[in-house]
Design a protein around this motif. Structure first.
Motif, PDB file in Angstrom:
ATOM      1  N   ASP A  31      58.981  88.749 -23.514  1.00  0.00           N
ATOM      2  CA  ASP A  31      58.055  89.589 -24.212  1.00  0.00           C
ATOM      3  C   ASP A  31      59.599  90.370 -24.614  1.00  0.00           C
ATOM      4  N   ILE A  32      59.852  90.709 -25.915  1.00  0.00           N
ATOM      5  CA  ILE A  32      60.910  91.786 -26.550  1.00  0.00           C
ATOM      6  C   ILE A  32      60.810  93.528 -26.594  1.00  0.00           C
TER       7      ILE A  32
ATOM      8  N   VAL B  46      64.358  73.363 -20.272  1.00  0.00           N
ATOM      9  CA  VAL B  46      63.831  74.252 -19.637  1.00  0.00           C
ATOM     10  C   VAL B  46      64.465  75.426 -20.832  1.00  0.00           C
ATOM     11  N   GLY B  47      62.959  75.954 -21.472  1.00  0.00           N
ATOM     12  CA  GLY B  47      63.180  76.573 -23.058  1.00  0.00           C
ATOM     13  C   GLY B  47      61.947  77.681 -23.169  1.00  0.00           C
ATOM     14  N   VAL B  48      62.595  78.331 -23.714  1.00  0.00           N
ATOM     15  CA  VAL B  48      62.202  80.435 -24.077  1.00  0.00           C
ATOM     16  C   VAL B  48      61.790  80.444 -24.982  1.00  0.00           C
ATOM     17  N   ALA B  49      60.451  81.291 -25.250  1.00  0.00           N
ATOM     18  CA  ALA B  49      60.313  81.862 -26.901  1.00  0.00           C
ATOM     19  C   ALA B  49      60.098  83.108 -26.505  1.00  0.00           C
ATOM     20  N   GLU B  50      60.756  83.703 -27.757  1.00  0.00           N
ATOM     21  CA  GLU B  50      60.437  85.134 -27.552  1.00  0.00           C
ATOM     22  C   GLU B  50      60.489  86.366 -28.692  1.00  0.00           C
ATOM     23  N   THR B  51      59.521  86.644 -28.359  1.00  0.00           N
ATOM     24  CA  THR B  51      57.676  87.335 -29.171  1.00  0.00           C
ATOM     25  C   THR B  51      58.187  89.121 -29.312  1.00  0.00           C
ATOM     26  N   TRP B  52      57.733  89.545 -30.373  1.00  0.00           N
ATOM     27  CA  TRP B  52      56.774  90.903 -30.019  1.00  0.00           C
ATOM     28  C   TRP B  52      55.314  91.267 -29.585  1.00  0.00           C
TER      29      TRP B  52
ATOM     30  N   THR C 172      50.951  82.017  -9.975  1.00  0.00           N
ATOM     31  CA  THR C 172      49.498  82.587  -9.728  1.00  0.00           C
ATOM     32  C   THR C 172      49.314  82.355 -11.485  1.00  0.00           C
ATOM     33  N   ASP C 173      47.503  80.845 -11.272  1.00  0.00           N
ATOM     34  CA  ASP C 173      46.744  80.636 -12.248  1.00  0.00           C
ATOM     35  C   ASP C 173      48.099  79.685 -12.951  1.00  0.00           C
ATOM     36  N   GLN C 174      49.452  79.530 -12.532  1.00  0.00           N
ATOM     37  CA  GLN C 174      49.903  78.222 -13.496  1.00  0.00           C
ATOM     38  C   GLN C 174      51.170  79.506 -14.631  1.00  0.00           C
ATOM     39  N   MET C 175      51.160  80.823 -13.805  1.00  0.00           N
ATOM     40  CA  MET C 175      52.103  81.105 -14.696  1.00  0.00           C
ATOM     41  C   MET C 175      53.152  82.523 -12.949  1.00  0.00           C
ATOM     42  N   ALA C 176      54.761  82.783 -13.339  1.00  0.00           N
ATOM     43  CA  ALA C 176      54.778  83.443 -12.956  1.00  0.00           C
ATOM     44  C   ALA C 176      55.455  84.380 -13.279  1.00  0.00           C
ATOM     45  N   ASP C 177      55.760  85.097 -12.692  1.00  0.00           N
ATOM     46  CA  ASP C 177      56.801  87.140 -13.228  1.00  0.00           C
ATOM     47  C   ASP C 177      58.026  87.316 -12.616  1.00  0.00           C
ATOM     48  N   LEU C 178      58.714  86.525 -13.545  1.00  0.00           N
ATOM     49  CA  LEU C 178      60.139  86.538 -13.409  1.00  0.00           C
ATOM     50  C   LEU C 178      60.474  88.094 -13.653  1.00  0.00           C
ATOM     51  N   GLY C 179      59.461  89.288 -14.243  1.00  0.00           N
ATOM     52  CA  GLY C 179      60.147  90.817 -14.740  1.00  0.00           C
ATOM     53  C   GLY C 179      61.360  90.361 -15.445  1.00  0.00           C
ATOM     54  N   ALA C 180      62.325  91.046 -14.999  1.00  0.00           N
ATOM     55  CA  ALA C 180      63.658  91.099 -16.806  1.00  0.00           C
ATOM     56  C   ALA C 180      64.576  90.054 -16.675  1.00  0.00           C
TER      57      ALA C 180
ATOM     58  N   ASN D  29      59.588  88.393 -18.751  1.00  0.00           N
ATOM     59  CA  ASN D  29      59.641  87.230 -19.262  1.00  0.00           C
ATOM     60  C   ASN D  29      57.889  86.214 -17.916  1.00  0.00           C
ATOM     61  N   LEU D  30      57.531  85.899 -18.961  1.00  0.00           N
ATOM     62  CA  LEU D  30      56.372  85.348 -18.200  1.00  0.00           C
ATOM     63  C   LEU D  30      56.548  83.762 -18.442  1.00  0.00           C
ATOM     64  N   MET D  31      56.957  82.871 -16.490  1.00  0.00           N
ATOM     65  CA  MET D  31      57.015  81.463 -17.123  1.00  0.00           C
ATOM     66  C   MET D  31      55.865  80.791 -16.717  1.00  0.00           C
ATOM     67  N   LEU D  32      55.607  80.028 -17.797  1.00  0.00           N
ATOM     68  CA  LEU D  32      54.531  78.851 -17.593  1.00  0.00           C
ATOM     69  C   LEU D  32      54.976  77.410 -16.199  1.00  0.00           C
ATOM     70  N   ILE D  33      54.514  77.211 -15.583  1.00  0.00           N
ATOM     71  CA  ILE D  33      54.692  76.347 -14.606  1.00  0.00           C
ATOM     72  C   ILE D  33      53.603  75.343 -14.579  1.00  0.00           C
ATOM     73  N   ALA D  34      53.989  74.199 -15.245  1.00  0.00           N
ATOM     74  CA  ALA D  34      53.287  72.816 -15.582  1.00  0.00           C
ATOM     75  C   ALA D  34      52.415  72.388 -14.275  1.00  0.00           C
TER      76      ALA D  34
END
Length: 325
Positions: free
Chosen positions: A269-270, A229-235, A297-305, A275-280
């Motif tokens: 998205d700081i 499980v990984g994350v990238a925090e970015t502006w 949807t399209d290999q991505m899940a919107d996990l909100g806050a 949180n947009l999670m990529l699903i392989a």
């Protein structure tokens, strides 16, 4: 102070203030006794988890300094490459980066764990080490010790908060500690500092997709299944979203390379706290839909806050696997 920081921002501010104060010795250390003396070895290695973040590095440096002030010959180390944010913090604090811990550290060596307590997130031969101290803010994992150790866990924003509480200058929560220490930190404008800090953290230029995926990444075991499980925090989430296909391919490579059951990677998205999670693929698709009650949807899940790995991402996964062994 009239400043309103998100829960992410306070974590970073606290980390840099703690590293400046403890390393420079600005805080009087008449703390609770931690250990009377190191047992049998010349040096105790203090280190955080693999793929270190700023909290991990800051706490290792600060805790090593605190132990040395108590007569323990402790030295801070790190287990992986430093990210650009941490380099910025060290440069600002005028503190030298710790050395990399040697892979051939002898069995029986005395070590201190900060910001982690699971073997999958530490040195490969941790089971052969003598763990004398552990300071962490994550859930209790598979930590075992060969003899009684000083252990302190608290459900706070970062390990640096616990370290500040151990010292003589202590407050009740993360924000109060930041407010209390700011006058002696040399940082007069916290908001400006945070802006520069996030700018440094968000600079991913020159990094490969592998470095991005594995930059803030940990291994977890759920019902004997091995997950990454990984994350990238970015502006700048669009910078990563534009590389979505390449990141998904890299996730598949890491899944095969490390023999994982599943792998998840979140783009945080700081600014908008999203949180947009990529699903392989599978079983990731099935697990994420059920664990977080979201669509994919399209290999991505919107996990909100859901921004915190330890508080908002890992716990729902554990609940899911406990119900679906």
């Amino acid at each position: 102070m009239g400043l309103v920081f998100s829960q992410i921002e306070w974590w970073y501010v606290l980390s840099v203030i703690t590293i400046i104060q403890l390393h420079r010795g600005s805080i009087a250390v008449n703390a609770i006794p931690i250990a009377p003396q190191v047992r049998g070895f010349d040096e105790v290695a203090v280190f955080g988890h693999l793929n270190p973040d700023t909290d991990s590095i800051a706490t290792a440096i600060g805790y090593a300094a605190l132990l040395r002030s108590m007569g323990i010959n402790a030295k801070a180390y790190h287990l992986g490459d430093l990210n650009k944010e941490t380099e910025f913090v060290l440069n600002t604090a005028q503190v030298q980066s710790p050395d990399v811990l040697s892979e051939d550290i002898p069995d029986g060596s005395e070590v201190v764990l900060v910001d982690h307590n699971e073997r999958s997130q530490s040195i490969s031969n941790l089971v052969n080490m003598n763990i004398t101290h552990a300071i962490d803010h994550h859930k209790l994992g598979d930590l075992t010790t060969s003899q009684p150790a000083y252990i302190r866990f608290e459900p706070v924003g970062c390990t640096a908060t616990i370290l500040a509480k151990i010292s003589a200058t202590t407050t009740n929560d993360d924000r109060n500690i930041v407010t209390y220490l700011q006058p002696i930190s040399g940082i007069t404008d916290l908001q400006s500092y945070v802006d520069i800090l996030f700018e440094a953290k968000s600079d991913l230029t020159g990094l490969t997709t592998e470095q991005i995926v594995l930059g803030n990444y940990k291994i977890y075991f759920f019902q004997n299944q091995k997950w990454g499980v990984g994350v990238a925090e970015t502006w700048y989430p669009n910078y990563l979203l534009n590389q979505k296909n390449e990141l998904l391919l890299e996730m598949v490579k890491e899944k095969d390379r490390s023999n994982l059951t599943g792998i998840l990677f979140s783009i945080i998205d700081i600014l908008n706290e999203k949180n947009l999670m990529l699903i392989a693929g599978e079983p990731e698709n099935t697990v994420v839909r059920a664990a977080f009650n979201v669509d994919v949807t399209d290999q991505m899940a919107d996990l909100g806050a859901r921004l915190s790995l330890k508080l908002q991402i890992i716990p729902p996964l554990e609940v899911y696997f406990n119900k679906n062994p």
